[in-house]
Design a protein around this motif. Structure first.
Motif, short mmCIF file in Angstrom:
data_model
loop_
_atom_site.label_atom_id
_atom_site.label_comp_id
_atom_site.label_asym_id
_atom_site.label_seq_id
_atom_site.Cartn_x
_atom_site.Cartn_y
_atom_site.Cartn_z
N TYR A 124 8.01 -5.02 16.50
CA TYR A 124 9.03 -4.01 16.73
C TYR A 124 10.41 -4.60 16.46
CZ TYR A 124 5.54 -0.97 18.96
OH TYR A 124 4.46 -0.17 19.24
N GLU A 125 10.63 -5.82 16.92
CA GLU A 125 11.90 -6.49 16.66
C GLU A 125 12.16 -6.57 15.16
OE1 GLU A 125 14.15 -10.80 17.15
OE2 GLU A 125 12.14 -10.55 17.98
N SER A 126 11.13 -6.98 14.42
CA SER A 126 11.25 -7.09 12.97
C SER A 126 11.58 -5.74 12.33
CB SER A 126 9.94 -7.64 12.40
OG SER A 126 9.95 -7.57 11.00
N ALA A 127 10.95 -4.68 12.82
CA ALA A 127 11.20 -3.35 12.27
C ALA A 127 12.65 -2.93 12.49
CB ALA A 127 10.25 -2.33 12.90
N ILE A 128 13.14 -3.12 13.71
CA ILE A 128 14.53 -2.75 14.02
C ILE A 128 15.50 -3.58 13.21
CG2 ILE A 128 16.31 -2.76 15.84
CD1 ILE A 128 14.33 -0.49 16.25
N ARG A 129 15.25 -4.89 13.14
CA ARG A 129 16.16 -5.77 12.41
C ARG A 129 16.14 -5.48 10.91
NH1 ARG A 129 18.71 -8.87 15.69
NH2 ARG A 129 17.76 -9.69 17.58
N THR A 130 14.98 -5.19 10.36
CA THR A 130 14.87 -4.92 8.93
C THR A 130 15.55 -3.61 8.55
OG1 THR A 130 12.80 -6.14 8.77
CG2 THR A 130 13.25 -4.56 7.01
N VAL A 131 15.25 -2.54 9.27
CA VAL A 131 15.72 -1.21 8.87
C VAL A 131 17.05 -0.84 9.52
CG1 VAL A 131 15.14 1.25 8.81
CG2 VAL A 131 13.36 -0.46 8.42
N ARG A 143 6.51 -3.68 2.75
CA ARG A 143 6.26 -4.83 1.88
C ARG A 143 6.30 -6.14 2.65
NH1 ARG A 143 9.03 -1.79 -1.76
NH2 ARG A 143 11.05 -2.67 -1.20
N ALA A 144 7.28 -6.30 3.52
CA ALA A 144 7.45 -7.55 4.26
C ALA A 144 6.29 -7.82 5.20
CB ALA A 144 8.76 -7.51 5.06
N ASN A 145 5.62 -6.77 5.65
CA ASN A 145 4.54 -6.94 6.62
C ASN A 145 3.15 -6.68 6.03
OD1 ASN A 145 5.80 -7.42 9.44
ND2 ASN A 145 7.11 -5.90 8.46
N GLY A 146 3.09 -6.37 4.74
CA GLY A 146 1.80 -6.14 4.10
C GLY A 146 1.06 -4.94 4.66
N ILE A 147 1.80 -3.87 4.98
CA ILE A 147 1.19 -2.65 5.51
C ILE A 147 1.62 -1.47 4.65
CG2 ILE A 147 1.01 -3.51 7.89
CD1 ILE A 147 3.55 -2.02 8.59
N SER A 148 0.97 -0.33 4.86
CA SER A 148 1.33 0.86 4.08
C SER A 148 2.67 1.41 4.57
CB SER A 148 0.25 1.93 4.22
OG SER A 148 0.28 2.48 5.53
N ALA A 149 3.30 2.21 3.73
CA ALA A 149 4.58 2.81 4.10
C ALA A 149 4.41 3.72 5.30
CB ALA A 149 5.15 3.58 2.91
N GLY A 150 3.30 4.42 5.38
CA GLY A 150 3.03 5.28 6.54
C GLY A 150 2.94 4.48 7.83
N ASN A 151 2.24 3.35 7.77
CA ASN A 151 2.13 2.50 8.96
C ASN A 151 3.48 1.91 9.33
OD1 ASN A 151 -0.59 2.96 9.23
ND2 ASN A 151 -1.21 1.09 8.20
N ALA A 152 4.28 1.57 8.33
CA ALA A 152 5.61 1.02 8.59
C ALA A 152 6.49 2.07 9.27
CB ALA A 152 6.26 0.54 7.30
N ARG A 155 5.42 2.32 12.83
CA ARG A 155 5.88 1.13 13.56
C ARG A 155 7.37 1.23 13.88
NH1 ARG A 155 4.38 -4.75 11.42
NH2 ARG A 155 2.35 -3.90 11.96
N LEU A 156 8.17 1.68 12.91
CA LEU A 156 9.60 1.83 13.14
C LEU A 156 9.87 2.87 14.23
CD1 LEU A 156 12.52 1.12 12.42
CD2 LEU A 156 12.38 2.85 10.60
N HIS A 157 9.16 3.97 14.18
CA HIS A 157 9.31 5.02 15.20
C HIS A 157 9.00 4.46 16.59
CE1 HIS A 157 9.15 8.92 17.14
NE2 HIS A 157 7.94 8.63 17.56
N ARG A 158 7.90 3.74 16.71
CA ARG A 158 7.52 3.17 18.00
C ARG A 158 8.52 2.10 18.45
NH1 ARG A 158 1.03 2.88 16.91
NH2 ARG A 158 0.67 5.11 17.17
N ALA A 159 9.04 1.33 17.51
CA ALA A 159 10.04 0.31 17.85
C ALA A 159 11.30 0.98 18.38
CB ALA A 159 10.37 -0.53 16.61
#
Length: 196
Positions: A124-131, A143-152, A155-159
């Protein structure tokens, strides 16, 4: 021969061909695990329909057709899932861009938030810091986490939800009402506690 005996014999023939059937599916899907799943699903469907195979038709040829259809169905489901996830990611990007603070607003964002980001789960920290703090996109996060855009996007929403909850607990009314003044009394109290 009764229909039950005939079905049992046909099933026995298919089970003897299992290794070849599995190899057939694996060559088309590229994954042993997925091939096992597809073959298992096809066997379940096949057992229900095996009595309907005409006597003059090879049960193995019939089952290969069933497998081809199962592979096509799996691909269609996969494409549909990817399409939905991509659309979700695009919607998140549009929403994020519409709500993106300008440089002046960025400077006003409460410093409480920056400290609280460190207390989130690492992903979650990574998501907030990245976006949110780094100006990246959901696609960058994916791309940075090797997951699909939907999963990202999820993850950002939950973060963001987790960070919002931390802000409400830490800053109380300030977070609820949009106070961006880190010189408020609660902020001063936190700074004094942190310094001691």
């Amino acid at each position: 021969m009764s229909e039950v005996d005939n079905s049992d014999e046909r099933l026995r023939v298919l089970l003897q061909e299992r290794a070849r059937l599995l190899a057939f599916v694996e060559r088309r899907v590229g994954s042993r695990e997925m091939a096992e799943e597809i073959l298992q699903e096809a066997f379940v469907r096949g057992v229900e329909k095996i009595a309907a195979v005409r006597d003059d038709e090879s049960v193995v040829a019939w089952f290969y057709r069933l497998l081809r259809n199962a592979i096509i169905d799996r691909r269609r489901r996969h494409v549909a899932t990817e399409r939905v996830q991509s659309e979700l990611a695009r919607e998140w990007e549009a929403l994020a861009e519409a709500n993106e603070p300008d440089e002046r607003e960025r400077g006003e964002i409460c410093t409480c938030m920056s400290g609280l980001v460190d207390t989130l789960k690492p992903e979650y920290e990574s998501a907030i810091r990245t976006v949110d703090l780094g100006g990246g996109t959901v696609a960058d996060l994916a791309r940075a986490n090797g997951i699909s855009a939907g999963n990202a996007a999820v993850r950002l929403h939950r973060a963001r939800q987790a960070l919002g909850q931390r802000l409400r607990v830490t800053c109380g009314a300030c977070a609820e009402h949009g106070c961006l003044d880190c010189g408020c009394r609660k902020s001063d109290e936190r700074r004094v506690r942190a310094a001691t």
